[in-house]
Scaffold this active site. Sequence first.
Site, PDB file in Angstrom:
ATOM      1  N   ASP A   1       0.693  -1.221   0.187  1.00 25.19           N
ATOM      2  CA  ASP A   1       0.133   0.079  -0.020  1.00 25.19           C
ATOM      3  C   ASP A   1       0.834   1.279   0.003  1.00 25.19           C
ATOM      4  O   ASP A   1       2.098   1.082   0.326  1.00 25.19           O
ATOM      5  CB  ASP A   1      -0.946  -0.118   1.255  1.00 25.19           C
ATOM      6  CG  ASP A   1      -2.294   0.782   1.174  1.00 25.19           C
ATOM      7  OD1 ASP A   1      -2.289   1.450   0.172  1.00 25.19           O
ATOM      8  OD2 ASP A   1      -2.992   0.741   2.288  1.00 25.19           O
TER       9      ASP A   1
ATOM     10  N   ASP B   1     -10.660   1.872  -3.312  1.00 25.51           N
ATOM     11  CA  ASP B   1     -11.395   1.611  -1.980  1.00 25.51           C
ATOM     12  C   ASP B   1     -12.883   1.889  -2.054  1.00 25.51           C
ATOM     13  O   ASP B   1     -13.475   1.458  -0.980  1.00 25.51           O
ATOM     14  CB  ASP B   1     -10.620   2.832  -0.918  1.00 25.51           C
ATOM     15  CG  ASP B   1      -9.437   2.507  -0.425  1.00 25.51           C
ATOM     16  OD1 ASP B   1      -9.090   1.152  -0.388  1.00 25.51           O
ATOM     17  OD2 ASP B   1      -8.903   3.337   0.191  1.00 25.51           O
TER      18      ASP B   1
HETATM   19  C1  DGJ Z   1      -5.739   1.804   1.911  1.00 24.97           C
HETATM   20  C2  DGJ Z   1      -6.336   0.659   1.146  1.00 24.97           C
HETATM   21  O1  DGJ Z   1      -6.631   1.001  -0.152  1.00 24.97           O
HETATM   22  C3  DGJ Z   1      -7.174  -0.038   1.932  1.00 24.97           C
HETATM   23  O2  DGJ Z   1      -7.639  -1.155   1.294  1.00 24.97           O
HETATM   24  C4  DGJ Z   1      -6.680  -0.581   3.158  1.00 24.97           C
HETATM   25  O3  DGJ Z   1      -5.550  -1.448   2.892  1.00 24.97           O
HETATM   26  C5  DGJ Z   1      -6.323   0.650   3.980  1.00 24.97           C
HETATM   27  N1  DGJ Z   1      -5.196   1.687   3.117  1.00 24.97           N
HETATM   28  C6  DGJ Z   1      -5.488   0.344   5.277  1.00 24.97           C
HETATM   29  O4  DGJ Z   1      -4.886   1.288   5.890  1.00 24.97           O
END
Ligand code: DGJ
Length: 787
Positions: A522, A592
């Site tokens: 991430d 997300d």
């Molecule tokens: C952003 C990601 O896109 C989410 O899926 C998740 O992993 C969060 N970060 C966790 O902080």
Amino acid sequence: MAGMISVDSQLTFHIRNSHYSYAMQLLDGRFLAHLYWGPPLVRIDPETIFTPRRAPYLTAIPLGSDVGEGSAEGFGRPCVGAPRTGAASPATEALRQEDAIAAPEAERRGAFSLDLLPQEYPAWGTGEQREGAFRVLFADGTEAARLEYLEHETVEGPREPELMGLIRGDHDLGTVETLRIRLGDPRGELTVDLFYLVAEESAVLLRWARFSNSGGEPLTIRDPASSSVDLPPGAYDLVRLGGAWGRERHLLRTPLAFGRHAVGSRGGATGHQSTPFLAVCEPGAGETKGTVYAVSLGYSGNFQAVCDVDQYDVPRLSIGINRLRGHLEPGESLETPVALLVQSEAGFGAVSNTFHEFARSGVIASRWREEPRKVIINSWEAMYFQVNEKNVTALAKEGRAIGAELLVLDDGWFSGRRDDTTSLGDWWPNEARFPRGLRPVAEAVRREGLEFGIWMEPEMVSPASELYKAHPDWALQIAGRENTLARSQLILDLSNREVREHLFSTVSGLLEESGATYVKWDMNRNMSEVGSLAHPAHRQGEVMHRYMLGLYELLGRLTEAFPEVLFEGCAGGGGRFDFGMMRFSPRFWTSDQSDAVERLEIQYGTTMLFPPETIGSHVSSVPNHQVGRTTPAETRVLTALPFSYGFELDPRKEPESDREIFRSGALRYRELRDRFFGARFSRLLGPLAGSAECRRIEGGGGGETAWMLVAERELFVFYYRPLVRANYEPRRLRLPGLRDGAVYRDRETGLRYDGALLRSRGLMVEPSLGDYQARFWHLELQEGEVT
Ligand code: DGJ
């Protein structure tokens, strides 16, 4: 197919495979003019292609033989085989005559203007009024440059070095050839090599450039484009992918008018807001018809894609790096990322499939090309930060019951992490939540029959962390300037080798300890105050690019050391989804946004460039956490099914009837994924426009969206209708590319369909009541030929 690059005695360059021709010609022995980019031509006759233009009051360059000493010869390196004015090509001659009529200042000797020339790689400072492909600052403080031909060479295979990793010998593209054309500024201080890579099996042409300081003083290069092409003059539309967090890659189409139109990013990543992509198309172009010119970039940092329409309606389409100020000492070079160029007369569907095929055979590491993507259950929306050994083990058990094959332990598992304010950098298990460390939980997950994967955000550091306390100098920063926080975190300086070494051993250690076969990598903030304590002042303009090179180096080492581990690309959802990261990440967390309706528009736009198996799509709980919408389980499943399927929910909290739908979705995915993988993807209907002035490529109504995957003898058709409308004609989905004489059978109903009917009239969608509906057809070829 050898001999894809030919160069004649007049220095007309012709790059050709069975998909396209791309041609350039040297004018007056000096200036590299763009001639053609389009369907393959048998031969290039410049006089049948070149359109000389006339215009008064232009800055005119005297033709070669009239100026005698001092122009091209000024290099001390004579032009190889270049025709001089005496042997000017008909096109040069035509330019001279036109200008002699039109431009009084040119009358005396005959001259031509670079402002009228479709230049192959334009410099600023020659009378050209549009933005050049780069900016240079010489040691004497001046910026004017002129690029003239020096030499060229053709090599079989990809040209070394770098290529920013695209096509590193690990490809299935057939024979590959590279053309290098060297241009230089007459003062001898700057040399620019233009590279063109053509592959037998691909309709993508790769372009990039290398700048070298060939003088005795330092110089600076700003924002060099990887590719710049002057398209034929005319009326066009401009198509781009815009967005935001939770709304990535919405497709926007607007008429193209005079002026400069740009998309790009400046925050150190390709970004949620825009994607390295720009297309120019005929106004009538659609999914299956019309001329389209499209570009993308194999890079994950700042980019800019520009379409600059000049006074003669010539669009100049360019793409390259953004916010780079490269310092070159004498003898040093700088290479741009690689641009991907695709043109088609068969509309956007053909363009997308060309990008998809290239991703599959030239970008994604061969290890993952044939490997089916596992059904994932991810802990984020199921538990957010509240993960521990007990509930993660339970999630694995319940995940398995609904068909998951791999569990990803998301954020919240390490050191003091309870929310997003602390602990990034301290990559050891939280003692209260995982008192026995990661290995027991990973083993428990494996005992439940799932593989174990882990979330990390290695590029980041929280000010509230042990790592930051020990190494405050490892964060990107500018001395004397306060750092802006985003999500309470700072960015580690990956341009610093020491930082990369630390990250390599940290990530490696965790993978060894846990036996994880999956990393969700991430990256949750953009860069702000960009500076590195590891580099001197004159290198600060390179920090964002050096960061990206450092990230690629790190990921290259990790993927080599752990070839069995799939590294998923994630940046607050889909904030860094591009061909640069795809070299290391055969799968991305697309957004997300997990709402089925919102996902339609995101996935629709994402398929413009990226193949479905790279597009992570998870079924989540309702009411949806991002928008509060409640959609049926079946619709959520069908929205995720043709992509890389998974779950973003805790099955224990779901109704039994929905769990059964999730499970049969997963089993269906597991049965069909081999066929989805490598399938030809067609967008059939586009979702709701993001804003009033946008026009879709092929419009639907009420948010209707549809796509089809064609795999060998099977068709998979998906239709989604977010909003029902009263009293409307039943929708028919026309399925492009089906052959006359073909007969298809619906696996579920047994109905037999004529291929020509499906193509010309379409597959009928039975009317039904209710919002948020989705349908799926699996058709098999019974008679005749496939598409
Ligand atoms: C952003 C990601 O896109 C989410 O899926 C998740 O992993 C969060 N970060 C966790 O902080």
